[in-house]
Design an enzyme around this catalytic site. Structure first.
Site, PDB file in Angstrom:
ATOM      1  CB  CYS A 144      62.976  21.114  50.113  1.00  0.00           C
ATOM      2  SG  CYS A 144      63.680  21.980  50.322  1.00  0.00           S
ATOM      3  CG  ASP A 155      62.088  25.426  52.697  1.00  0.00           C
ATOM      4  OD1 ASP A 155      61.583  23.772  53.202  1.00  0.00           O
ATOM      5  OD2 ASP A 155      61.881  26.001  52.222  1.00  0.00           O
ATOM      6  CB  CYS A 184      57.771  30.426  52.493  1.00  0.00           C
ATOM      7  SG  CYS A 184      58.247  29.400  53.582  1.00  0.00           S
ATOM      8  CB  CYS A 223      67.178  25.204  52.239  1.00  0.00           C
ATOM      9  SG  CYS A 223      66.080  24.798  51.544  1.00  0.00           S
TER      10      CYS A 223
END
Lengths: 138, 396
Positions: free
Chosen positions: A59, A36, A34, A103
Site C-alpha cells: 500500500c 505487503d 498479507c 508497514c
C-alpha cells in the site's frame, strides 16, 4: 484515512526505487498473502552503507516506509542502521495511521534482513549481531 | 495529456443531483414544518412526505403504505433481519439463510444473531459471483425464519437470480429479504411481481443525500417497531421525519427508476470498453459474470500490484476508484467478496473496481484507458512480486 504530506511525497516520488546489481546484502520480508512485500538491496563498503535500494509490493504506507528507510540508512554505518527502529521511520514520515504502523515494522525488518544476508555472505553468523528477523503474521 | 477529474466510484456514493437538491431546498428554510403539526406548514410537510413515499413505492412496484423511511441501507437491513428474527424466534424459528458475499450490513447483523443463538447458513457463490437458487432450496429447514440475499453485489456487481430465490421462498413459506442498495435504479424491480417480501434501498447510491434510506415491507408482514416514540412511520420508526431528505429520496428514486434501459444503453458499451481495454494488460482477470452484472460496474484483478497504491496513483490523475485490497478495507484480509469467488489472497489484494454512470464520457473512458496501464506499469516496475512472476518464480 489520512496520510501525511511526507507519506504522500514518498509514495508519489519514492527515493531509491530499484535494484543493486552487485548488492552486498539483499533482504526480503512480508508475503503477498498479507499484502505487503519489501525487498531491500544494500551496497556496503568498510562497514558503511554506501547505497540502498528497494522494491515494494504494498500500500501507500508500505512504499513510503521503504523509501524513508532507505533514506535513513544511506551513508550510515551498519551499527547505525541496526539501530533504525520503526518508530524512527514513522516519525520521519510525520506519522502513520494506526492501521499502517505494521508497514513501518516491515521496513525496519527489511533493513535487518538485508544486513543479515550481508553477514551470512561474509561467513559470519548474523544472529548475534542482527537478531531474529520477524516475519509478519498471516 | 490533460488531467481530468473522473468520478468512477458511484457504487460508493453519488453526488446529489440538481433535481433532488432543488426539491429539497424549500424544506430547509420555508416549508420547514413538523409533519405532526396541525397547521398548514405541518400538513404540507406531511403531504410532501407521503408524495415521496408514493414515488418510492411506484418505482419498485410496491404500495405506498409498504414503504418505511429509514436513515440508510444498513438500518433497513438491520431492521428487516433483526426484526424478522425477533418475531419468528418466538415461533421457534431460529434459522437464517444468507450468502457468503453479502454487504457487511447483512453479514455482521446475522453474525450478531448467531451470538444470540440463531443458526445461520451461508450459501456459497460460484466463481462468477452468482448464487445457485437450488442451494437455497436445499438449505431451507422447518425452522428457517428468513432468507436474505443481496440483489446485486456491491463489489463485483453481479445480479443474483432474485426471481427464482423469491419463488422458492414463497413455495417453502419462508420470508425473503433482499438488500437492493446497489440494484435500485440500475435494474427493473417490481417487488409484488417478483414476490419479494422485504427490500432495502439507500438514497445516496442514487443521487439523493447521505443519511436516508427505505425499507419495503410487504403488506401483511409484521416486524417489531424499530424506534419507539412518536407515531411516525405508522408507529414503526419514531422520530421527527427528515423531510428534506425524504423529499429528495422520492425524487431520486423516481428519477433513477424512470429510464433504466436508456441509461444502461449508454453506460454498458463504455463499461465494456473499459473492461476490454484493461484486460489487454497481461495477468488481469474480470471478477464476476460479464453479462449478469450492473451496467456500470467493472471489477478487475491486476496481478503483481496492490490495490491501495493503485487507487492513490489513479487519484493523482484525478480518477476516483475503489479496490478490494486489505489496505482499503481496514483489515489484514482482502475483500470477502473476492475471496468468496475463489481468488487467492495475493490476487485479491490487487483489484480495481470502477462504477460509472452516464456522466463518464467516451473521452473519459479513453483517459482512463491511457492512465491505468501507465500506473500499472509503474507499480509493477517496483513490485518484487511482479519481478518474481516475470522470472517464473512462485511468490508465496
Amino acid at each position: 484515512m489520512m496520510y501525511s504530506e511526507k507519506v504522500m511525497d514518498h509514495f508519489s516520488n519514492p527515493r531509491n526505487v530499484g535494484e543493486i546489481e552487485d548488492a552486498d546484502g539483499i533482504g526480503e520480508i512480508g508475503n503477498a498473502k498479507c499484502g505487503d512485500i519489501m525487498k531491500m538491496y544494500l551496497k556496503i563498503n568498510n562497514g558503511i552503507i554506501t547505497d540502498a535500494k528497494f522494491k515494494t509490493f504494498g500500500c501507500g504506507a508500505a512504499v513510503a516506509t521503504s523509501s524513508m528507510a532507505t533514506e535513513l540508512i544511506k551513508g550510515k554505518s551498519i551499527d547505525d542502521a541496526l539501530k533504525l527502529t520503526n518508530d524512527a521511520v514513522v516519525e520521519a514520515l510525520d506519522g502513520l495511521p494506526a492501521v499502517k504502523i505494521h508497514c513501518s515494522v516491515l521496513a525496519e525488518q527489511a533493513v535487518r534482513s538485508a544486513l543479515s544476508d550481508y553477514y551470512t555472505r561474509q561467513g559470519i553468523d548474523p544472529l548475534p549481531i542482527v537478531g531474529e528477523i520477524h516475519e509478519p503474521e498471516e | 495529456m490533460e488531467k481530468r477529474f473522473i468520478y468512477a466510484d458511484n457504487a460508493a456514493t453519488t453526488a446529489v443531483s440538481e433535481e433532488v437538491l432543488n426539491a429539497m431546498m424549500p424544506h430547509f428554510r420555508n416549508s420547514y414544518g413538523n409533519a405532526s403539526s396541525i397547521y398548514e406548514l405541518g400538513r404540507n410537510a406531511q403531504r410532501d412526505i407521503e408524495n415521496a413515499r408514493a414515488k418510492v413505492a411506484a418505482a419498485i412496484g410496491a404500495d405506498t403504505n409498504e414503504i418505511f423511511f429509514t436513515s440508510c441501507g444498513s438500518e433497513s437491513d438491520n431492521w428487516a433481519i433483526k426484526g424478522t428474527a425477533e418475531r419468528l424466534a418466538k415461533k421457534g424459528k431460529k434459522h437464517i439463510i444468507t450468502s457468503v458475499f453479502e454487504h457487511h450490513a447483512v453479514l455482521h447483523t446475522v453474525e450478531y444473531l448467531e451470538k444470540q443463538g440463531f443458526d445461520v447458513t451461508y450459501i456459497p457463490v460460484d466463481e462468477k459471483g452468482l448464487i445457485n437458487p437450488e442451494d437455497i432450496r436445499n438449505a431451507i429447514r422447518e425452522d428457517t425464519a428468513l432468507v436474505t440475499i443481496m440483489y446485486a453485489n456491491n463489489e463485483i456487481g453481479t445480479i443474483q437470480p432474485i426471481d427464482e430465490i423469491a419463488e422458492i421462498c414463497k413455495e417453502k413459506k419462508v420470508l425473503f429479504h433482499t438488500d437492493a442498495v446497489q440494484a435500485v435504479g440500475h435494474v427493473e424491480i417490481d417487488v409484488h411481481k417478483q414476490g419479494i417480501d422485504m427490500l432495502s434501498l439507500s438514497g445516496h447510491k442514487l443521487h439523493a443525500q447521505k443519511g436516508i434510506g427505505a425499507l419495503y415491507i410487504r403488506k401483511g408482514i409484521v416486524i417489531p417497531n424499530l424506534i419507539h416514540g412518536g407515531g411516525q412511520e405508522r408507529n414503526k420508526r419514531a422520530g421527527t421525519e427528515n423531510v428534506p431528505a425524504i423529499v429528495g429520496l422520492g425524487v431520486a428514486v423516481e428519477s433513477a427508476c424512470k429510464n433504466i434501459a436508456e441509461k444502461a444503453e449508454i453506460i454498458t458499451p463504455r463499461r465494456n470498453r473499459l473492461i476490454d481495454g484493461i484486460l489487454k494488460l497481461p495477468y488481469t482477470r474480470l471478477n464476476g459474470d460479464r453479462e449478469k452484472r450492473l451496467p456500470g460496474n467493472l471489477n478487475i484483478s491486476i496481478e503483481g500490484i496492490e490495490g491501495e497504491s493503485l487507487l492513490l496513483m489513479l487519484d493523482m490523475y484525478g480518477i476516483c476508484a475503489s479496490s478490494g485490497s486489505a489496505c482499503t478495507s481496514g483489515s489484514l484480509d482482502p475483500s470477502h467478496v473476492l475471496l468468496a469467488i475463489g481468488l487467492k489472497h495475493e490476487i485479491a489484494h490487487g483489484s480495481l473496481r470502477l462504477s460509472i454512470e452516464e456522466d463518464v464520457t467516451d473521452e473519459d473512458v479513453d483517459y482512463i484507458l491511457e492512465v491505468v496501464p501507465k500506473v500499472v506499469e509503474r507499480l509493477r516496475s517496483m513490485s518484487p512480486v511482479w519481478e518474481k512472476m516475470m522470472k517464473g518464480e512462485k511468490y508465496e
